[in-house]
Design a protein around this motif. Sequence first.
Motif, PDB file in Angstrom:
ATOM      1  N   LYS A 309     105.731  -8.042  78.973  1.00 52.79           N
ATOM      2  CA  LYS A 309     106.181  -8.551  77.851  1.00 52.79           C
ATOM      3  C   LYS A 309     105.059  -9.485  77.243  1.00 52.79           C
ATOM      4  CE  LYS A 309     110.902  -9.412  79.844  1.00 52.79           C
ATOM      5  NZ  LYS A 309     111.870 -10.228  80.661  1.00 52.79           N
ATOM      6  N   LEU A 310     104.520  -9.110  76.146  1.00 47.41           N
ATOM      7  CA  LEU A 310     103.446  -9.666  75.535  1.00 47.41           C
ATOM      8  C   LEU A 310     103.647 -11.015  74.680  1.00 47.41           C
ATOM      9  CD1 LEU A 310     101.789  -6.367  74.186  1.00 47.41           C
ATOM     10  CD2 LEU A 310     101.542  -7.349  76.367  1.00 47.41           C
ATOM     11  N   ALA A 311     102.872 -11.869  74.785  1.00 43.49           N
ATOM     12  CA  ALA A 311     102.795 -12.951  74.190  1.00 43.49           C
ATOM     13  C   ALA A 311     101.794 -12.969  72.854  1.00 43.49           C
ATOM     14  CB  ALA A 311     102.782 -14.560  74.925  1.00 43.49           C
ATOM     15  N   LEU A 312     102.074 -12.356  71.786  1.00 43.94           N
ATOM     16  CA  LEU A 312     101.245 -12.060  70.751  1.00 43.94           C
ATOM     17  C   LEU A 312     100.717 -13.143  70.083  1.00 43.94           C
ATOM     18  CD1 LEU A 312     102.645  -8.484  69.579  1.00 43.94           C
ATOM     19  CD2 LEU A 312     100.758  -8.795  71.114  1.00 43.94           C
ATOM     20  N   LYS A 313      99.309 -13.224  69.919  1.00 43.04           N
ATOM     21  CA  LYS A 313      98.697 -14.239  69.018  1.00 43.04           C
ATOM     22  C   LYS A 313      97.737 -13.827  68.182  1.00 43.04           C
ATOM     23  CE  LYS A 313      99.631 -17.874  72.607  1.00 43.04           C
ATOM     24  NZ  LYS A 313      99.176 -19.039  73.539  1.00 43.04           N
ATOM     25  N   ASN A 314      97.513 -14.418  67.064  1.00 45.48           N
ATOM     26  CA  ASN A 314      96.390 -13.972  66.207  1.00 45.48           C
ATOM     27  C   ASN A 314      95.240 -14.825  66.792  1.00 45.48           C
ATOM     28  OD1 ASN A 314      97.501 -12.326  64.194  1.00 45.48           O
ATOM     29  ND2 ASN A 314      98.483 -14.295  63.131  1.00 45.48           N
ATOM     30  N   VAL A 315      94.201 -13.930  67.355  1.00 43.53           N
ATOM     31  CA  VAL A 315      93.152 -14.308  67.978  1.00 43.53           C
ATOM     32  C   VAL A 315      91.849 -13.925  67.253  1.00 43.53           C
ATOM     33  CG1 VAL A 315      91.772 -14.224  70.133  1.00 43.53           C
ATOM     34  CG2 VAL A 315      94.368 -14.130  70.094  1.00 43.53           C
ATOM     35  N   GLU A 316      90.773 -14.785  67.183  1.00 37.33           N
ATOM     36  CA  GLU A 316      89.598 -14.751  66.624  1.00 37.33           C
ATOM     37  C   GLU A 316      88.831 -13.732  67.560  1.00 37.33           C
ATOM     38  OE1 GLU A 316      87.597 -18.100  65.248  1.00 37.33           O
ATOM     39  OE2 GLU A 316      89.202 -18.542  63.805  1.00 37.33           O
ATOM     40  N   ILE A 317      88.617 -12.527  67.116  1.00 43.54           N
ATOM     41  CA  ILE A 317      88.337 -11.650  68.299  1.00 43.54           C
ATOM     42  C   ILE A 317      86.954 -11.680  68.782  1.00 43.54           C
ATOM     43  CG2 ILE A 317      87.840  -9.840  66.566  1.00 43.54           C
ATOM     44  CD1 ILE A 317      89.620  -9.517  69.974  1.00 43.54           C
ATOM     45  N   LEU A 350      92.779 -10.589  65.501  1.00 40.07           N
ATOM     46  CA  LEU A 350      93.482  -9.355  65.961  1.00 40.07           C
ATOM     47  C   LEU A 350      94.845  -9.992  66.725  1.00 40.07           C
ATOM     48  CD1 LEU A 350      93.195  -6.475  66.059  1.00 40.07           C
ATOM     49  CD2 LEU A 350      92.238  -6.735  68.364  1.00 40.07           C
ATOM     50  N   LYS A 351      96.063  -9.479  66.655  1.00 37.87           N
ATOM     51  CA  LYS A 351      96.914  -9.815  67.187  1.00 37.87           C
ATOM     52  C   LYS A 351      97.272  -9.043  68.563  1.00 37.87           C
ATOM     53  CE  LYS A 351     101.631 -11.186  65.720  1.00 37.87           C
ATOM     54  NZ  LYS A 351     102.710 -11.106  64.586  1.00 37.87           N
ATOM     55  N   ILE A 352      96.878  -9.936  69.524  1.00 41.26           N
ATOM     56  CA  ILE A 352      97.045  -9.571  70.921  1.00 41.26           C
ATOM     57  C   ILE A 352      97.691 -10.716  71.808  1.00 41.26           C
ATOM     58  CG2 ILE A 352      94.942  -7.851  70.735  1.00 41.26           C
ATOM     59  CD1 ILE A 352      93.158 -10.254  71.761  1.00 41.26           C
ATOM     60  N   ILE A 437      96.856  -1.535  77.165  1.00 46.45           N
ATOM     61  CA  ILE A 437      96.413  -1.168  75.784  1.00 46.45           C
ATOM     62  C   ILE A 437      97.686  -0.342  75.191  1.00 46.45           C
ATOM     63  CG2 ILE A 437      95.008   0.413  74.624  1.00 46.45           C
ATOM     64  CD1 ILE A 437      93.858  -2.287  76.078  1.00 46.45           C
ATOM     65  N   LEU A 438      98.474   0.318  75.989  1.00 47.23           N
ATOM     66  CA  LEU A 438      99.637   0.979  75.403  1.00 47.23           C
ATOM     67  C   LEU A 438     100.766  -0.066  74.670  1.00 47.23           C
ATOM     68  CD1 LEU A 438     100.291   3.913  78.000  1.00 47.23           C
ATOM     69  CD2 LEU A 438      99.388   4.083  75.709  1.00 47.23           C
ATOM     70  N   ALA A 439     100.786  -1.054  75.534  1.00 48.89           N
ATOM     71  CA  ALA A 439     101.786  -2.188  75.324  1.00 48.89           C
ATOM     72  C   ALA A 439     101.441  -2.856  73.938  1.00 48.89           C
ATOM     73  CB  ALA A 439     101.824  -3.352  76.192  1.00 48.89           C
ATOM     74  N   HIS A 440     100.218  -2.616  73.648  1.00 48.94           N
ATOM     75  CA  HIS A 440      99.293  -3.204  72.256  1.00 48.94           C
ATOM     76  C   HIS A 440      99.712  -2.004  71.290  1.00 48.94           C
ATOM     77  CE1 HIS A 440      98.066  -6.427  74.718  1.00 48.94           C
ATOM     78  NE2 HIS A 440      97.946  -7.206  73.408  1.00 48.94           N
ATOM     79  N   GLN A 441     100.311  -0.939  71.295  1.00 48.15           N
ATOM     80  CA  GLN A 441     100.244   0.043  70.549  1.00 48.15           C
ATOM     81  C   GLN A 441      98.983   0.796  70.329  1.00 48.15           C
ATOM     82  OE1 GLN A 441     102.728  -0.723  67.262  1.00 48.15           O
ATOM     83  NE2 GLN A 441     103.795  -2.198  68.156  1.00 48.15           N
ATOM     84  N   GLY A 442      98.227   0.797  71.237  1.00 47.24           N
ATOM     85  CA  GLY A 442      96.784   1.100  71.008  1.00 47.24           C
ATOM     86  C   GLY A 442      96.560   2.523  72.087  1.00 47.24           C
ATOM     87  N   THR A 443      95.274   2.905  72.183  1.00 48.84           N
ATOM     88  CA  THR A 443      94.867   3.742  73.072  1.00 48.84           C
ATOM     89  C   THR A 443      93.596   3.628  73.785  1.00 48.84           C
ATOM     90  OG1 THR A 443      93.745   5.082  71.170  1.00 48.84           O
ATOM     91  CG2 THR A 443      96.159   5.779  71.647  1.00 48.84           C
ATOM     92  N   ILE A 444      93.382   4.186  75.118  1.00 51.17           N
ATOM     93  CA  ILE A 444      92.224   4.127  75.629  1.00 51.17           C
ATOM     94  C   ILE A 444      91.708   5.598  75.962  1.00 51.17           C
ATOM     95  CG2 ILE A 444      93.308   3.564  77.835  1.00 51.17           C
ATOM     96  CD1 ILE A 444      90.726   1.895  78.572  1.00 51.17           C
TER      97      ILE A 444
END
Length: 464
Positions: A309-317, A350-352, A437-444
């Motif tokens: 369960k991600l708590a997504l926030k806009n983060v200055e990466i 980046l929203k993570i 990473i998959l939960a963030h809809q990404g790939t590794i």
Amino acid sequence: MKLKVTWLIVISVIAFIALSVIQGYLIYNTYTLKRNAFIQNTRSEILNIDYNKHLDSIVDTWEETLKNQIADYKNKRTTKQIVLNKLRQKADSLNSNYYNLYKEELAHKDLGYAVSYKKNIESIVIFDKENDTIFPLAEQTNFKLFGNDFQNSKANSVSVSRTFSQYDYIDQTENKINTQHYNLEIKFKDLMYIKDKNSIVFKQMLGLLIGSLFLFVVMLGLFYYSLKSLMAQKKISAVKTDFINNITHELKTPLATLGIATKSLKNQQILSKPETLQNSLAIIDRQNERIQKLIDQVMTNSLKAQHLKLALKNVEIIPFLNHIVEDFKLSVEAKPLQIAIAFNHQEKELKIDPFYFSTAIFNLLDNAVKYSKEKAKIKITTDYNNNCFFLVIKDEGIGIPKKEQQHLFEKFYRVSSSNLQANQGLGLGLYYTQQIILAHQGTIKVKSEKSKGSTFTIKIPKIQ
């Protein structure tokens, strides 16, 4: 155990091949039987036509010509070759009528397929004072009497028949007119040619072939599934054993330290010294925390992407990554560490989920140090392209063999290399990283070469 599984697989493969061969053999035998039955049925129909009285009368007309030609031959007014030529000419003149009658009779049979037919002459022999063969001649071995013309090699025999008759002729060879007689033997061979014979038989067997193919596919699928399940069970068993050994090893050290520290508290001399007592209590506290973290790692790192369960926030990466690098440097004590960064400042936010994303990066950095050589050298770069954020972590460690890379992100998987035995782990770190990473809809992805280090590339789409 491994030898038993190998033998089981070998025996299963041999059994499957044997069953396939037997099935193929039975299908071939069925095809042969059906083909022979089909040919026999067609032969029976053709024989009924061949006994037609109208067709027989045409053959009788030809035989009358034959009788006249033999009379000329016996009186030496012609030769065998001329006799045969005239017989062919007569047959050709009668063939049109003969074959039209044949086709009419065949149409009444309503076979549903085309059949070509011909009547050949095998031999014509005169039995007189001495045997005299009119046909075949040395230079001529084929005599089609009536019907279609097709290759004998492609034909099936309908029947072989022989007529044996006695004829009279007027002998004028010695300036005398005498009536002589001779016996004449004619051998006939009737042939038929079914152009689409194989196709017709296969159509008749279509249901059987489809059923056999279906059963073969099902059997192949069950065989593949059984072998796959067997290999999976074998792998699970190996992973389970490896996991138990690893977690046992991880727990032994803190438990042993706890045991020593607990026993020391029973010593009156230590209890009377506050400084030593506090040291023992600190050891117990640290080892207790270590055990708790190990249990949390097993519990938490086993989660799948859909369970996070991600708590997504806009983060200055960029500042976020800088903090991670600095924190990681402070946590490393075992080896000298050099981290080079090359951040692309194009991407501002980046929203993570900061907690999970930092955990994933820590896992990758920790592995880079753990599996490096004497000095850990890591390079971290970022990029932004096609609305995606890229994070690349490259090390100069011992690398990962090609055959191991496809399994690298599997749960509990650990690279089976002697170089890694000193680095114990549960095989959960990279699995957990991938799930984050998959939960963030990404790939590794990973690229690695043995003894030349590894490169992990994380791709995160920019979520609007």
